[in-house]
Design an enzyme around this catalytic site. Structure first.
Site, PDB file in Angstrom:
ATOM      1  N   ALA A  82       0.857  -1.188   0.000  1.00  0.00           N
ATOM      2  CA  ALA A  82       0.000   0.000   0.000  1.00  0.00           C
ATOM      3  C   ALA A  82       0.884   1.227   0.000  1.00  0.00           C
ATOM      4  O   ALA A  82       2.072   1.166   0.328  1.00  0.00           O
ATOM      5  CB  ALA A  82      -0.914   0.003   1.219  1.00  0.00           C
ATOM      6  N   HIS A  83       0.290   2.360  -0.355  1.00  0.00           N
ATOM      7  CA  HIS A  83       1.018   3.622  -0.334  1.00  0.00           C
ATOM      8  C   HIS A  83       0.467   4.486   0.776  1.00  0.00           C
ATOM      9  O   HIS A  83      -0.746   4.658   0.916  1.00  0.00           O
ATOM     10  CB  HIS A  83       0.891   4.350  -1.670  1.00  0.00           C
ATOM     11  CG  HIS A  83       1.758   5.565  -1.759  1.00  0.00           C
ATOM     12  ND1 HIS A  83       1.358   6.802  -1.310  1.00  0.00           N
ATOM     13  CD2 HIS A  83       3.029   5.723  -2.221  1.00  0.00           C
ATOM     14  CE1 HIS A  83       2.337   7.680  -1.493  1.00  0.00           C
ATOM     15  NE2 HIS A  83       3.360   7.044  -2.055  1.00  0.00           N
ATOM     16  N   GLY A  84       1.362   5.014   1.610  1.00  0.00           N
ATOM     17  CA  GLY A  84       0.960   5.904   2.698  1.00  0.00           C
ATOM     18  C   GLY A  84       1.537   7.280   2.506  1.00  0.00           C
ATOM     19  O   GLY A  84       2.087   7.616   1.445  1.00  0.00           O
ATOM     20  N   GLY A  85       1.451   8.088   3.559  1.00  0.00           N
ATOM     21  CA  GLY A  85       1.916   9.470   3.456  1.00  0.00           C
ATOM     22  C   GLY A  85       3.407   9.577   3.213  1.00  0.00           C
ATOM     23  O   GLY A  85       3.878  10.517   2.575  1.00  0.00           O
TER      24      GLY A  85
ATOM     25  N   TRP B 109       5.778   3.956   0.007  1.00  0.00           N
ATOM     26  CA  TRP B 109       5.221   2.614  -0.096  1.00  0.00           C
ATOM     27  C   TRP B 109       5.550   1.777   1.137  1.00  0.00           C
ATOM     28  O   TRP B 109       6.606   1.909   1.735  1.00  0.00           O
ATOM     29  CB  TRP B 109       5.765   1.914  -1.339  1.00  0.00           C
ATOM     30  CG  TRP B 109       5.183   2.475  -2.605  1.00  0.00           C
ATOM     31  CD1 TRP B 109       5.727   3.436  -3.381  1.00  0.00           C
ATOM     32  CD2 TRP B 109       3.946   2.106  -3.198  1.00  0.00           C
ATOM     33  NE1 TRP B 109       4.905   3.708  -4.441  1.00  0.00           N
ATOM     34  CE2 TRP B 109       3.795   2.899  -4.362  1.00  0.00           C
ATOM     35  CE3 TRP B 109       2.951   1.191  -2.880  1.00  0.00           C
ATOM     36  CZ2 TRP B 109       2.705   2.800  -5.204  1.00  0.00           C
ATOM     37  CZ3 TRP B 109       1.850   1.084  -3.718  1.00  0.00           C
ATOM     38  CH2 TRP B 109       1.726   1.886  -4.858  1.00  0.00           C
ATOM     39  N   VAL B 110       4.596   0.915   1.467  1.00  0.00           N
ATOM     40  CA  VAL B 110       4.822  -0.135   2.452  1.00  0.00           C
ATOM     41  C   VAL B 110       4.904  -1.442   1.677  1.00  0.00           C
ATOM     42  O   VAL B 110       4.071  -1.709   0.804  1.00  0.00           O
ATOM     43  CB  VAL B 110       3.680  -0.212   3.484  1.00  0.00           C
ATOM     44  CG1 VAL B 110       3.953  -1.301   4.513  1.00  0.00           C
ATOM     45  CG2 VAL B 110       3.487   1.130   4.169  1.00  0.00           C
TER      46      VAL B 110
ATOM     47  N   ASP C 113       1.367  10.560  15.140  1.00  0.00           N
ATOM     48  CA  ASP C 113       0.611  10.531  13.878  1.00  0.00           C
ATOM     49  C   ASP C 113      -0.575   9.577  13.955  1.00  0.00           C
ATOM     50  O   ASP C 113      -0.780   8.749  13.065  1.00  0.00           O
ATOM     51  CB  ASP C 113       1.539  10.126  12.722  1.00  0.00           C
ATOM     52  CG  ASP C 113       0.934  10.475  11.357  1.00  0.00           C
ATOM     53  OD1 ASP C 113       0.101  11.405  11.291  1.00  0.00           O
ATOM     54  OD2 ASP C 113       1.298   9.819  10.362  1.00  0.00           O
TER      55      ASP C 113
ATOM     56  N   LYS D 169       8.737  -0.455   5.799  1.00  0.00           N
ATOM     57  CA  LYS D 169       8.314   0.913   5.479  1.00  0.00           C
ATOM     58  C   LYS D 169       9.473   1.859   5.689  1.00  0.00           C
ATOM     59  O   LYS D 169      10.253   1.715   6.638  1.00  0.00           O
ATOM     60  CB  LYS D 169       7.140   1.324   6.375  1.00  0.00           C
ATOM     61  CG  LYS D 169       6.617   2.728   6.090  1.00  0.00           C
ATOM     62  CD  LYS D 169       5.395   3.045   6.936  1.00  0.00           C
ATOM     63  CE  LYS D 169       4.863   4.426   6.587  1.00  0.00           C
ATOM     64  NZ  LYS D 169       3.652   4.760   7.355  1.00  0.00           N
TER      65      LYS D 169
END
Length: 749
Positions: free
Chosen positions: A129-132, A135-136, A254, A152
């Protein structure tokens, strides 16, 4: 300002994160409202107990990877400020990498790692998945039989010389071990966004499951149920994790729905990349929508209450997607419990940090109480749980219904007026008595006098004052105890100077509380003290100033929304101000949540008798719910008989009411003197009913084997002679005998 994306709305998203026209949160991009990848399995909610989450399972990790690792344009937003980035404009293709035009944060939607890349002994599989931050990736630990891990990138890789230092600095996070926090296996260095720039990576336990962001979206689309109990339970488990971090001097920083995963029956915080030490004032990775303003972060440094703020925002978003919390929403029976939850979320997200929850433990304590309130209003029977703030109730707050009437009910003029059907009394206790008999606050264990007060067990007020004089330290709790003792002496002796002494003791305790508050605020810690508000309310109630008392009790409830005792006090204040509806709402929450608090049951019963449409049956039903295990069970049985046999306004009891009262009198348990008085009330009511039309009344010991007017008069004569035997002086005895002679029929034949 960002335009509101909701159809037809011309508004913009202001600094609060809500639209200035429609008042709602920003709509997600259309694509983000789609259902997440299939494969998650929801367990049966039927076996979910109190304080538990329904189980969520996952597919095999390898089935969750992204074979086409591209981020669609509508999903390309800055991980820090959520501004649109990487979009095509005026025919120009979208940039996959660059800098946010609003805040300057670098972004990249291109995976840095490829299948087969090695980071130490971890092998990359594919992006998940893509986060802030980026990519993870799904990875394997080649040293542990290919165990799956999540990989990550760390947040800051802009200075190549500090990457290794940053990795080393975070090694201590590997020691974290909590069931609600993702397990960190390692920190490693690997390729960055440029060939000559290394990057730090965090290697974590692979969790799977659904993020709260996914659950929020599915609930909004009515594809998954999100009851308010789940929202509160998410809060409880997250608070457990935050308390663990805060106890170690760490701030999560966060917290947001995307960083919380629900798997099986638990949640896990999955991203520790932004964790910093308490008080840190440098750059931190946060998502602006979920945290306090940057000016506060800079001035105070990162603080635990900022995590609680983020949790409050997160839970607010979940709540508005819950069936019970979705505006405008028909909240029905849960309304009072939801009001408590909203108070807690409002406190957590206060713009003034001084008014926020001071710790995750205190917020969790209130959330547990709120969950109990909601569950009880939903119909779940829970065992009582002692409060950590208030002592158990000692006295029953009721003036008349709980006991048979005194002999003075019959010792006025010896004529027929004393034989009329008894009027159900106004059983509201006097405000000064309530001020003295509300459950007492427990001493704060952190107070210097806490140990001393635990040993001061004398029940004599003046002797207790003498003992308190022996304590020489500066103690808020000692002053508050003095306040209550002087208030008790004022009630006993009716002396104005005792009330003045109570007010002085409270003022002195308030001065010490203000000093403590200023000390804690200087340390950048929230520091509200509900105890001063509570005692301010007691003094106002003693003076019969119910409006002032209610305002102070509301402050206590704002600070302690999960506690029941402030609601009991507010129910009484509403009742004494002739506001039965809000009084009933408060009493109902207390009674349904804690079946040991019989004062709430009696208060709720009284509200059913108030107003233009009194409901005798509802009042009886409430007092009947006081069970045999309660020390006030006999009082409730007495109240039920008085309610059945009494007159409400101009409405007397019916034949069915008297039949019920007779049935209750046949059950053993009343003491002889009290039963005689209750039998007298029932016989008087029956005589009145016969005079109004001779309805059918139950035959038997109480009303006779054949119910007739003369027969009832003979029985009532016997009752009054039995009451005369209870008289404490000759005048009382003679009056009751005269009344017995008055009721006697002219002839026995």
């Amino acid at each position: 300002m960002t335009r509101c994306r909701r159809p037809g709305c011309p508004g913009t998203i202001d600094d609060t994160g809500f639209c200035d026209v429609c008042g709602l949160q920003p709509a997600e991009p259309a694509e983000s409202a789609a259902e997440p990848d299939p494969g998650w399995t929801d367990g049966d909610r039927a076996d979910t107990g109190f304080g538990e989450l329904p189980p969520i399972g996952v597919k095999a990790p390898e089935s969750q990877v992204r074979t086409n690792p591209e981020v669609p344009e509508p999903h390309r937003v800055c991980g820090r400020c959520r501004a649109e980035v990487g979009r095509s404009t005026f025919g120009r293709p979208a940039l996959a990498s660059g800098f946010c035009p609003r805040c300057g944060t670098p972004f990249s939607f291109v995976p840095r790692l490829r299948r087969g890349d090695r980071l130490g002994h971890y092998e990359v599989v594919d992006p998940l998945a893509h986060g802030g931050v980026g990519w993870v990736y799904l990875g394997r630990d080649t040293h542990l039989d290919g165990r799956h891990v999540a990989i990550k990138g760390l947040i800051n890789e802009n200075d190549p010389e500090t990457v290794e230092a940053a990795v080393n600095e975070r090694k201590h996070l590997i020691a974290l071990d909590h069931e609600n926090i993702v397990r960190i296996h390692d920190f490693v260095i690997g390729p960055g966004s440029e060939a000559d720039r290394p990057a730090g990576y965090i290697v974590m336990e692979y969790v799977g499951g659904k993020s709260l962001q996914d659950i929020k979206k599915l609930a909004r689309l009515n594809r998954r149920t999100l009851p308010v109990e789940d929202v509160v339970t998410y809060g409880l488990q997250i608070l457990d994790a935050l308390a663990y971090l805060h106890a170690r001097g760490l701030v999560y920083c966060d917290l947001k729905p995307g960083n919380v995963i629900h798997r099986d029956r638990r949640i896990k915080l999955i991203d520790l990349g932004a964790v910093c030490e308490r008080g840190y004032r440098g750059d931190v990775w946060v998502t602006e929508r979920y945290t306090v303003p940057e000016s506060e972060r800079r001035s105070r440094g990162m603080r635990p209450d900022m995590d609680l703020y983020s949790l409050g925002v997160t839970l607010k978003e979940l709540l508005v997607n819950s069936p019970e919390g979705r505006p405008p929403g028909a909240r029905g029976a849960l309304r009072a419990g939801l009001a408590s939850l909203e108070l807690a979320l409002t406190r957590a997200t206060e713009p003034d940090w001084r008014r926020r929850f001071p710790s995750a433990e205190e917020m969790r304590e209130q959330f547990e109480g709120i969950l109990r309130q909601i569950a009880a209003l939903r119909g779940t029977e829970l065992p009582p749980k002692p409060s950590s703030r208030f002592a158990p109730a000692v006295e029953l707050l009721d003036a008349e219904l709980y006991r048979p009437p005194p002999l003075s009910r019959w010792t006025g003029p010896a004529d027929e007026t004393a034989l009329e059907t008894d009027r159900i009394p106004d059983s509201r206790p006097l405000p000064p008595r309530v001020a003295l008999e509300l459950p007492a606050p427990l001493p704060d264990p952190r107070d210097p006098a806490a140990g001393f007060l635990a040993t001061a067990t004398t029940g004599d007020p003046r002797r207790l004052l003498a003992e308190l004089d022996g304590f020489r330290g500066r103690s808020i709790e000692a002053g508050l105890v003095r306040c209550r003792v002087h208030l008790a002496l004022a009630w006993q002796a009716g002396e104005a100077q005792e009330f003045a002494a109570a007010a002085t003791a409270l003022e002195e305790a308030g001065d010490l509380a203000l000093e403590e508050r200023r000390r804690r605020e200087a340390a950048q810690e929230p520091a509200e003290d509900w105890r001063i508000h509570w005692h301010t309310a007691l003094l106002a109630l003693y003076r019969r100033k119910s409006d002032e008392a209610a305002a102070a009790f509301e402050e206590v409830r704002r600070i302690l929304p999960g506690e029941l005792v402030p609601r009991l006090a507010l129910g009484y204040c509403a009742e004494v101000r002739d506001r039965p509806s809000p009084a009933a709402a408060h009493y109902a929450v207390v009674w349904r949540t804690d079946r040991t608090e019989a004062s709430a049951a009696f208060g709720l019963a009284r509200t059913h008798l108030a107003g233009p449409s009194p409901d005798r049956d509802a009042a009886v039903s409430v007092v009947d719910s006081v069970g045999p295990a309660s020390k006030h069970y006999d009082a409730a049985r007495t109240a039920a008989i008085r309610l059945r046999a009494g007159r409400i306004g101009e409405a007397g009891p019916g034949a069915a009411d008297l039949e019920d009262a007779v049935r209750r009198l046949a059950v053993p348990g009343h003491d002889r003197a009290g039963r005689a008085r209750l039998v007298t009330l029932v016989r008087q009511a029956a005589l009145g009913l016969l005079a109004d039309g001779s309805p059918e009344l139950p035959e038997g010991e109480i009303l006779g084997s054949r119910v007739t007017g003369p027969g009832l008069r003979l029985l009532l004569e016997d009752s009054l002679r039995e009451l005369a035997a209870q008289a404490t002086d000759d005048d009382e005895h003679d009056t009751l005998i005269d009344l017995a002679n008055t009721v006697r029929p002219r002839s026995r034949w």
